[in-house]
Design a protein around this motif. Sequence first.
Motif, PDB file in Angstrom:
ATOM      1  N   PHE A   1      34.281  89.056  84.857  1.00  0.00           N
ATOM      2  CA  PHE A   1      34.518  89.552  86.214  1.00  0.00           C
ATOM      3  C   PHE A   1      33.218  89.582  87.014  1.00  0.00           C
ATOM      4  CE2 PHE A   1      38.503  92.228  85.037  1.00  0.00           C
ATOM      5  CZ  PHE A   1      39.293  91.093  85.216  1.00  0.00           C
ATOM      6  N   SER A   2      32.163  90.071  86.367  1.00  0.00           N
ATOM      7  CA  SER A   2      30.869  90.180  87.036  1.00  0.00           C
ATOM      8  C   SER A   2      30.360  88.809  87.463  1.00  0.00           C
ATOM      9  CB  SER A   2      29.861  90.841  86.091  1.00  0.00           C
ATOM     10  OG  SER A   2      28.570  90.829  86.650  1.00  0.00           O
ATOM     11  N   THR A   3      30.476  87.835  86.573  1.00  0.00           N
ATOM     12  CA  THR A   3      29.999  86.490  86.865  1.00  0.00           C
ATOM     13  C   THR A   3      30.813  85.856  87.978  1.00  0.00           C
ATOM     14  OG1 THR A   3      29.429  86.293  84.528  1.00  0.00           O
ATOM     15  CG2 THR A   3      29.409  84.285  85.813  1.00  0.00           C
ATOM     16  N   LEU A   4      32.129  86.053  87.933  1.00  0.00           N
ATOM     17  CA  LEU A   4      32.986  85.483  88.970  1.00  0.00           C
ATOM     18  C   LEU A   4      32.690  86.124  90.323  1.00  0.00           C
ATOM     19  CD1 LEU A   4      35.168  83.311  88.945  1.00  0.00           C
ATOM     20  CD2 LEU A   4      36.884  85.124  88.819  1.00  0.00           C
TER      21      LEU A   4
ATOM     22  N   ALA B   1      27.150  76.364  90.486  1.00  0.00           N
ATOM     23  CA  ALA B   1      27.731  75.693  89.323  1.00  0.00           C
ATOM     24  C   ALA B   1      27.370  76.398  88.019  1.00  0.00           C
ATOM     25  CB  ALA B   1      27.262  74.238  89.284  1.00  0.00           C
ATOM     26  N   ILE B   2      26.112  76.818  87.900  1.00  0.00           N
ATOM     27  CA  ILE B   2      25.665  77.505  86.686  1.00  0.00           C
ATOM     28  C   ILE B   2      26.433  78.810  86.492  1.00  0.00           C
ATOM     29  CG2 ILE B   2      23.727  78.800  85.706  1.00  0.00           C
ATOM     30  CD1 ILE B   2      23.491  75.896  85.178  1.00  0.00           C
ATOM     31  N   ILE B   3      26.640  79.553  87.582  1.00  0.00           N
ATOM     32  CA  ILE B   3      27.383  80.818  87.492  1.00  0.00           C
ATOM     33  C   ILE B   3      28.810  80.569  87.025  1.00  0.00           C
ATOM     34  CG2 ILE B   3      28.288  82.765  88.816  1.00  0.00           C
ATOM     35  CD1 ILE B   3      25.808  82.530  90.612  1.00  0.00           C
ATOM     36  N   CYS B   4      29.442  79.532  87.581  1.00  0.00           N
ATOM     37  CA  CYS B   4      30.815  79.211  87.179  1.00  0.00           C
ATOM     38  C   CYS B   4      30.879  78.751  85.730  1.00  0.00           C
ATOM     39  CB  CYS B   4      31.400  78.146  88.108  1.00  0.00           C
ATOM     40  SG  CYS B   4      31.739  78.752  89.781  1.00  0.00           S
ATOM     41  N   LEU B   5      29.858  78.021  85.269  1.00  0.00           N
ATOM     42  CA  LEU B   5      29.805  77.601  83.871  1.00  0.00           C
ATOM     43  C   LEU B   5      29.653  78.819  82.959  1.00  0.00           C
ATOM     44  CD1 LEU B   5      27.544  74.427  84.186  1.00  0.00           C
ATOM     45  CD2 LEU B   5      29.909  74.466  83.382  1.00  0.00           C
ATOM     46  N   GLY B   6      28.847  79.802  83.398  1.00  0.00           N
ATOM     47  CA  GLY B   6      28.705  81.028  82.621  1.00  0.00           C
ATOM     48  C   GLY B   6      30.018  81.774  82.519  1.00  0.00           C
ATOM     49  N   PHE B   7      30.750  81.833  83.615  1.00  0.00           N
ATOM     50  CA  PHE B   7      32.074  82.462  83.611  1.00  0.00           C
ATOM     51  C   PHE B   7      33.000  81.739  82.631  1.00  0.00           C
ATOM     52  CE2 PHE B   7      36.396  81.785  85.272  1.00  0.00           C
ATOM     53  CZ  PHE B   7      36.902  83.065  85.144  1.00  0.00           C
TER      54      PHE B   7
ATOM     55  N   ALA C   1      35.223  75.887  84.521  1.00  0.00           N
ATOM     56  CA  ALA C   1      34.211  76.088  85.560  1.00  0.00           C
ATOM     57  C   ALA C   1      34.644  75.419  86.856  1.00  0.00           C
ATOM     58  CB  ALA C   1      32.865  75.534  85.101  1.00  0.00           C
ATOM     59  N   ALA C   2      35.161  74.198  86.744  1.00  0.00           N
ATOM     60  CA  ALA C   2      35.617  73.480  87.933  1.00  0.00           C
ATOM     61  C   ALA C   2      36.788  74.203  88.596  1.00  0.00           C
ATOM     62  CB  ALA C   2      36.018  72.052  87.564  1.00  0.00           C
ATOM     63  N   ALA C   3      37.699  74.736  87.778  1.00  0.00           N
ATOM     64  CA  ALA C   3      38.847  75.454  88.328  1.00  0.00           C
ATOM     65  C   ALA C   3      38.415  76.725  89.050  1.00  0.00           C
ATOM     66  CB  ALA C   3      39.827  75.795  87.206  1.00  0.00           C
ATOM     67  N   SER C   4      37.475  77.468  88.454  1.00  0.00           N
ATOM     68  CA  SER C   4      36.995  78.700  89.107  1.00  0.00           C
ATOM     69  C   SER C   4      36.232  78.373  90.381  1.00  0.00           C
ATOM     70  CB  SER C   4      36.109  79.494  88.150  1.00  0.00           C
ATOM     71  OG  SER C   4      34.942  78.757  87.789  1.00  0.00           O
ATOM     72  N   LEU C   5      35.422  77.318  90.342  1.00  0.00           N
ATOM     73  CA  LEU C   5      34.669  76.915  91.532  1.00  0.00           C
ATOM     74  C   LEU C   5      35.610  76.507  92.659  1.00  0.00           C
ATOM     75  CD1 LEU C   5      31.456  74.735  91.471  1.00  0.00           C
ATOM     76  CD2 LEU C   5      33.202  74.323  93.191  1.00  0.00           C
TER      77      LEU C   5
ATOM     78  N   VAL D   1      25.651  94.228  95.904  1.00  0.00           N
ATOM     79  CA  VAL D   1      25.845  94.589  94.491  1.00  0.00           C
ATOM     80  C   VAL D   1      26.592  93.487  93.757  1.00  0.00           C
ATOM     81  CG1 VAL D   1      26.933  96.236  92.920  1.00  0.00           C
ATOM     82  CG2 VAL D   1      25.778  97.053  94.985  1.00  0.00           C
ATOM     83  N   GLY D   2      27.638  92.960  94.398  1.00  0.00           N
ATOM     84  CA  GLY D   2      28.463  91.956  93.747  1.00  0.00           C
ATOM     85  C   GLY D   2      27.762  90.634  93.545  1.00  0.00           C
ATOM     86  N   THR D   3      26.831  90.289  94.462  1.00  0.00           N
ATOM     87  CA  THR D   3      26.110  89.025  94.323  1.00  0.00           C
ATOM     88  C   THR D   3      24.924  89.161  93.383  1.00  0.00           C
ATOM     89  OG1 THR D   3      26.748  88.426  96.580  1.00  0.00           O
ATOM     90  CG2 THR D   3      24.979  87.171  95.599  1.00  0.00           C
ATOM     91  N   VAL D   4      24.204  90.282  93.465  1.00  0.00           N
ATOM     92  CA  VAL D   4      23.006  90.455  92.634  1.00  0.00           C
ATOM     93  C   VAL D   4      23.386  90.645  91.167  1.00  0.00           C
ATOM     94  CG1 VAL D   4      21.030  91.939  92.167  1.00  0.00           C
ATOM     95  CG2 VAL D   4      21.626  91.357  94.524  1.00  0.00           C
ATOM     96  N   ILE D   5      24.324  91.575  90.905  1.00  0.00           N
ATOM     97  CA  ILE D   5      24.711  91.822  89.519  1.00  0.00           C
ATOM     98  C   ILE D   5      25.675  90.723  89.084  1.00  0.00           C
ATOM     99  CG2 ILE D   5      25.786  93.429  87.901  1.00  0.00           C
ATOM    100  CD1 ILE D   5      24.999  95.711  89.672  1.00  0.00           C
ATOM    101  N   GLY D   6      25.143  89.759  88.375  1.00  0.00           N
ATOM    102  CA  GLY D   6      25.948  88.657  87.874  1.00  0.00           C
ATOM    103  C   GLY D   6      25.920  88.656  86.356  1.00  0.00           C
ATOM    104  N   SER D   7      25.597  87.520  85.774  1.00  0.00           N
ATOM    105  CA  SER D   7      25.543  87.427  84.314  1.00  0.00           C
ATOM    106  C   SER D   7      24.158  87.735  83.764  1.00  0.00           C
ATOM    107  CB  SER D   7      25.965  86.019  83.877  1.00  0.00           C
ATOM    108  OG  SER D   7      25.092  85.046  84.443  1.00  0.00           O
TER     109      SER D   7
END
Length: 492
Positions: free
Chosen positions: A315-318, A130-136, A159-163, A44-50
């Motif tokens: 939260f979802s994206t992260l 990287a794209i997911i972190c940029l979205g976050f 994005a770099a900090a979250s990654l 659930v956590g990986t599929v439901i993203g942004s």
Amino acid sequence: MDEQNVRNRNRGHPAELQSTQSKEPKTTNLQKEVGLIGGISMIVGTVIGSGIFISPKSVLANVGAVGPCLVIWAFCGVLSTLGALCFAELGTMITKSGGEYPYLLEAFGPIPAYLFSWSSLLVIKPSAFAIICLGFAEYVSAPFYPGCAPPIVVVKCLAAASLLSITIVNSLSVKMGSYVQNFFAAAKMIIVIIIIISGIVFLAQGKTQNFENSFEGSQVSVGSISLALYNGLFAYDGWNQLNYITEELKKPYRNLPLSIIIGIPLVTFSYVMINVAYFTVMSPTELLQSPAVAVTFGDRVLYPATWVVPLFVAFSTLGAANGTCFTAGRLVYVAGREGHMLKILSYISVKRLTPAPAIMFYGAIAMVYIIPADINTLINYFSFAVWIFYGLAVLALIVMRFTRKELKRPIKIPIIIPFIVVLIAAYLVVAPIVASPALEYLYCILFILSGLIVYFPFVHYKLRWAQKITKPITMYLQMFMEVVPPEEVEEE
């Protein structure tokens, strides 16, 4: 200090390998610390993203009407479930982490497996991370720059900090990474429930005008359906992520299929109901004009608490980024263990019992993809490569039904299911090329095949001069990172 000395040194201090809750020392191997709840949360956590929060308009744009749009979302869920059931049989038949990699290796040999790891490790998975972190980063920074887009430098730094944070967490502890995933899975379900309940309330109030004659004006063709499926399946991507951590699942024969049977239908129901909720407050035209569908929905329904949507979407994206890192690091680990990547990538941290080198390598590659200004176009054209390997992995299931009959199959699905998935995968690969031919598809195929240039000299023939270069690098990194090769253990 060679590998054996490192092993002996650490075996002389068994306390370093002991759990704080167990008197028996743990082996220097991946530990089975992910249970049923963790498995469901991983899916659930990986599929439901942004994707479900900002891109339903892509599906609507390709089919042109509400009715076909909802059918596409439901069909994508059914296809993901069928594919995941195929992977459940594969995962319980070959209980090795690494997703498609060990299945391709067992069925077709090292070359297809290597090409999968080559494509996934260098482009598909790190660029998606990287794209997911940029979205976050965009969602987090947006409230601080009302009325204008956040500066690119700010977005990239966040994005770099979250990654980096996610990479460190997953390198330090399997349990910590699993706990983080559980937290974000719970957080994203909160916003999912808020949106679904809001939609049900509006339906109960009679706001059904956008569902009347819902198939009128639809633009259905081979090309439009395939592109709509691509956009829908992008939001479902991650349905196979649990197979990347099979070796870390408690009771995998039970928890792998149960996690799939519970997790993916839950996601499918959520996606369809979220789209229904969107159409209760927005017409198709309004939805297509919205830059971020969930934010527009929040502005109309949750005012003055509209800040809730960006927060929980972040939260979802992260959570999706954490799940991607957690599972993709295992692919690097398995590829290194099989000799298809540097051996150091298959080593286990002595103190943490995590595949730390593999996760750090994956994070470093993903960090590179944050630098370019725009890589979305590249990702779009490489996404069809994912279904090449999905199709090949399910084809491997069919092949091994005849070539590897001796393998134990705790789960055995009807043979018609993998045949259906293979046919749909072939359609998804061929249809976009036929509908809108582009050189980028050719570039993608050439990149995949370019892995052979590396495979034959470094992996197949193992040239001596290459070993002279990699051996001292492995030795020094091993001492610096305090990692050792995984111990051989009997499969459960």
